[in-house]
Design a protein around this motif. Structure first.
Motif, mmCIF file in Angstrom:
data_model
loop_
_atom_site.group_PDB
_atom_site.id
_atom_site.type_symbol
_atom_site.label_atom_id
_atom_site.label_comp_id
_atom_site.label_asym_id
_atom_site.label_seq_id
_atom_site.Cartn_x
_atom_site.Cartn_y
_atom_site.Cartn_z
ATOM 1 N N VAL A 143 0.828 -1.200 0.000
ATOM 2 C CA VAL A 143 0.000 0.000 0.000
ATOM 3 C C VAL A 143 0.867 1.257 0.000
ATOM 4 N N ASN A 144 0.194 2.369 -0.350
ATOM 5 C CA ASN A 144 0.758 3.696 -0.204
ATOM 6 C C ASN A 144 2.112 3.842 -0.890
ATOM 7 N N VAL A 145 3.117 4.360 -0.208
ATOM 8 C CA VAL A 145 4.393 4.676 -0.847
ATOM 9 C C VAL A 145 5.430 3.575 -0.670
ATOM 10 N N HIS A 146 5.030 2.424 -0.160
ATOM 11 C CA HIS A 146 5.991 1.356 0.093
ATOM 12 C C HIS A 146 6.611 0.862 -1.218
ATOM 13 N N THR A 147 7.874 0.478 -1.172
ATOM 14 C CA THR A 147 8.584 0.020 -2.372
ATOM 15 C C THR A 147 9.099 -1.410 -2.233
ATOM 16 N N ALA A 148 8.551 -2.170 -1.280
ATOM 17 C CA ALA A 148 8.863 -3.596 -1.151
ATOM 18 C C ALA A 148 7.560 -4.371 -1.127
ATOM 19 N N ASN A 149 7.508 -5.437 -1.878
ATOM 20 C CA ASN A 149 6.337 -6.307 -1.933
ATOM 21 C C ASN A 149 6.163 -7.048 -0.606
ATOM 22 N N THR A 150 4.952 -7.537 -0.361
ATOM 23 C CA THR A 150 4.705 -8.431 0.773
ATOM 24 C C THR A 150 3.928 -9.645 0.283
ATOM 25 N N ASN A 191 8.046 -10.153 4.278
ATOM 26 C CA ASN A 191 8.562 -9.003 3.539
ATOM 27 C C ASN A 191 9.434 -9.484 2.386
ATOM 28 N N ALA A 192 9.186 -8.943 1.215
ATOM 29 C CA ALA A 192 10.081 -9.189 0.082
ATOM 30 C C ALA A 192 11.205 -8.160 0.111
ATOM 31 N N GLU A 193 12.165 -8.342 -0.787
ATOM 32 C CA GLU A 193 13.296 -7.436 -0.808
ATOM 33 C C GLU A 193 12.885 -6.055 -1.320
ATOM 34 N N GLU A 194 13.655 -5.054 -0.924
ATOM 35 C CA GLU A 194 13.414 -3.685 -1.356
ATOM 36 C C GLU A 194 13.479 -3.610 -2.893
ATOM 37 N N GLY A 195 12.587 -2.791 -3.467
ATOM 38 C CA GLY A 195 12.572 -2.606 -4.919
ATOM 39 C C GLY A 195 11.592 -3.487 -5.659
ATOM 40 N N THR A 196 10.770 -4.254 -4.927
ATOM 41 C CA THR A 196 9.857 -5.216 -5.556
ATOM 42 C C THR A 196 8.413 -4.722 -5.601
ATOM 43 N N GLN A 204 13.072 -2.316 -12.510
ATOM 44 C CA GLN A 204 13.985 -3.455 -12.489
ATOM 45 C C GLN A 204 13.344 -4.801 -12.795
ATOM 46 N N TYR A 205 12.123 -5.020 -12.331
ATOM 47 C CA TYR A 205 11.555 -6.368 -12.317
ATOM 48 C C TYR A 205 10.558 -6.605 -13.434
ATOM 49 N N ARG A 206 10.209 -7.877 -13.612
ATOM 50 C CA ARG A 206 9.249 -8.242 -14.662
ATOM 51 C C ARG A 206 8.333 -9.387 -14.242
ATOM 52 N N VAL A 207 8.856 -10.444 -13.636
ATOM 53 C CA VAL A 207 8.089 -11.668 -13.404
ATOM 54 C C VAL A 207 8.022 -11.996 -11.916
ATOM 55 N N PRO A 238 11.359 -25.282 -11.885
ATOM 56 C CA PRO A 238 11.787 -24.378 -10.816
ATOM 57 C C PRO A 238 12.976 -24.891 -10.021
ATOM 58 N N ASP A 239 13.140 -26.199 -9.930
ATOM 59 C CA ASP A 239 14.268 -26.742 -9.170
ATOM 60 C C ASP A 239 15.608 -26.432 -9.829
ATOM 61 N N ALA A 240 15.577 -26.056 -11.116
ATOM 62 C CA ALA A 240 16.812 -25.733 -11.823
ATOM 63 C C ALA A 240 17.112 -24.238 -11.838
ATOM 64 N N TRP A 241 16.192 -23.426 -11.325
ATOM 65 C CA TRP A 241 16.408 -21.988 -11.331
ATOM 66 C C TRP A 241 17.515 -21.611 -10.350
ATOM 67 N N THR A 242 18.379 -20.710 -10.767
ATOM 68 C CA THR A 242 19.488 -20.297 -9.909
ATOM 69 C C THR A 242 19.093 -19.178 -8.949
ATOM 70 N N LYS A 243 18.045 -18.447 -9.273
ATOM 71 C CA LYS A 243 17.575 -17.378 -8.387
ATOM 72 C C LYS A 243 16.844 -17.991 -7.197
ATOM 73 N N ALA A 244 17.233 -17.616 -5.998
ATOM 74 C CA ALA A 244 16.580 -18.126 -4.796
ATOM 75 C C ALA A 244 15.195 -17.501 -4.658
ATOM 76 N N PRO A 245 14.226 -18.238 -4.143
ATOM 77 C CA PRO A 245 12.909 -17.647 -3.915
ATOM 78 C C PRO A 245 12.947 -16.624 -2.794
ATOM 79 N N THR A 246 12.009 -15.702 -2.846
ATOM 80 C CA THR A 246 11.839 -14.753 -1.748
ATOM 81 C C THR A 246 11.281 -15.455 -0.524
ATOM 82 N N VAL A 247 10.329 -16.355 -0.768
ATOM 83 C CA VAL A 247 9.692 -17.124 0.300
ATOM 84 C C VAL A 247 9.695 -18.594 -0.085
#
Length: 325
Positions: A143-150, A191-196, A204-207, A238-247
């Motif tokens: 909500v509002n001005v927040h810049t990190a996803n939840t 809390n997700a990382e800042e910028g999400t 920065q992001y897309r998917v 997904p088990d082959a993805w190198t990017k770690a999940p947020t959660v």
């Protein structure tokens, strides 16, 4: 093509536990509106200062449209409103089809931007069809001005979890159980990382991808340069993805298949209400909106400042669902 609940149920029942993922939905600009119903009512779900409009008005007013091969879903940014009205016109879509498990992938070209008063969300829930039962996973929301996803997880089942990865918001626990008469602090939220969220996401992001299976639930954010190549194929892994999940959560004392199922996709943008706040002095983020707007009254700000919401819209490249088959 419209995907019915019967088709999804049959696909769900036929899934071996660890088989490869197969495509089930590919919802894009060519048939997007065939897959969703438009809610036509005030926002009573979150007590938002919002009037959701039906598909005819959404299309004629341009709140919903196809824009250069992308699906744009926004809010009225032209008119002012009375604070005694039901609120600023906006959209809430719910998918006709539902799913029990799988890999849900949202490819965004734009997520809502504005700041004070807005509350956009891309999420899944059981809907009102399952009497006595409730489940919800919030995929992109804040909500509002927040810049990190939840991300939040709610279920009417008794459900405690193990956190393999993810930072719980301070007031939340590892008990995802939710009751309609329970406290506001119930459920599991991360809390997700800042910028999400907000404009930093668009920069920065897309998917964003959600995996729901009986053995685990995971959520990823992918920057434009990080999107796994196999998401363009018929068989992502997904088990082959190198990017770690947020959660990444696993069941502790919980049957995930029973607790998290029968999911409809929801896309909505509301204002003020039970999270974004009717009083900017008492809402989240240390009074930032009161300082920015010069008022404590969310409704008066949202009602009287239409151009502040010019960029408060979702724009989708596609929404895909893969299931093990």
């Amino acid at each position: 093509m419209m995907y019915t609940s019967n088709l999804i149920l049959l696909a769900s029942l036929a899934i071996p536990s660890l088989a490869a993922y197969q495509p089930v939905w590919d919802i894009n600009a060519s048939h997007f509106f065939d897959n969703f119903t438009f809610v036509n009512s005030p926002d009573t779900f979150t007590n938002g200062f919002t009037q959701y409009v039906g598909i005819d008005e959404a299309l004629s007013s341009g709140l919903a449209k196809i824009n250069n091969g992308k699906v744009r879903l926004g809010v009225d940014s032209k008119n002012t409103y009375s604070t005694t009205s039901s609120g600023r016109k906006s959209l809430r879509l719910q998918s006709y089809g539902w799913f029990d498990n799988g890999l849900l992938v949202a490819d965004f070209n734009h997520v809502p931007v504005a700041g004070c008063g807005m509350w956009p969300a891309f999420w899944v829930y059981q809907g009102e069809q399952q009497q006595g039962s409730y489940a919800e996973i919030d995929i992109l929301e804040n909500v509002n001005v927040h810049t990190a996803n939840t991300h939040s997880f709610y279920t009417s089942e008794k459900c405690t979890i193990n956190v393999q990865k993810g930072n719980l918001v301070p007031e939340k626990t590892t008990d995802c159980t939710w009751k309609s008469d329970g406290p506001s602090s119930q459920g599991c939220s991360f809390n997700a990382e800042e910028g999400t969220f907000n404009q930093p996401f668009n920069d920065q992001y897309r998917v964003v991808a959600l995996q729901v299976e009986s053995e685990r639930i995971r959520i990823w954010h992918f920057k434009k340069t990080e999107v796994p190549a196999d998401l363009s194929s018929a068989n992502p892994n997904p088990d082959a993805w190198t990017k770690a999940p947020t959660v990444h959560i696993t069941p502790k004392s919980c049957d995930f298949h029973k607790a998290f199922n029968h999911f409809y996709i929801i896309i909505n943008i509301t204002f003020c209400g039970s999270w974004a706040g009717d009083d900017f002095s008492n809402t989240n983020y240390a009074g930032q909106c009161k300082a920015k707007t010069g008022t404590s009254d969310c409704k008066s700000w949202v009602a009287g400042h239409p151009t502040d919401f010019t960029n408060t819209y979702f724009e989708f490249n596609s929404i895909k669902l893969f299931q093990r088959g």
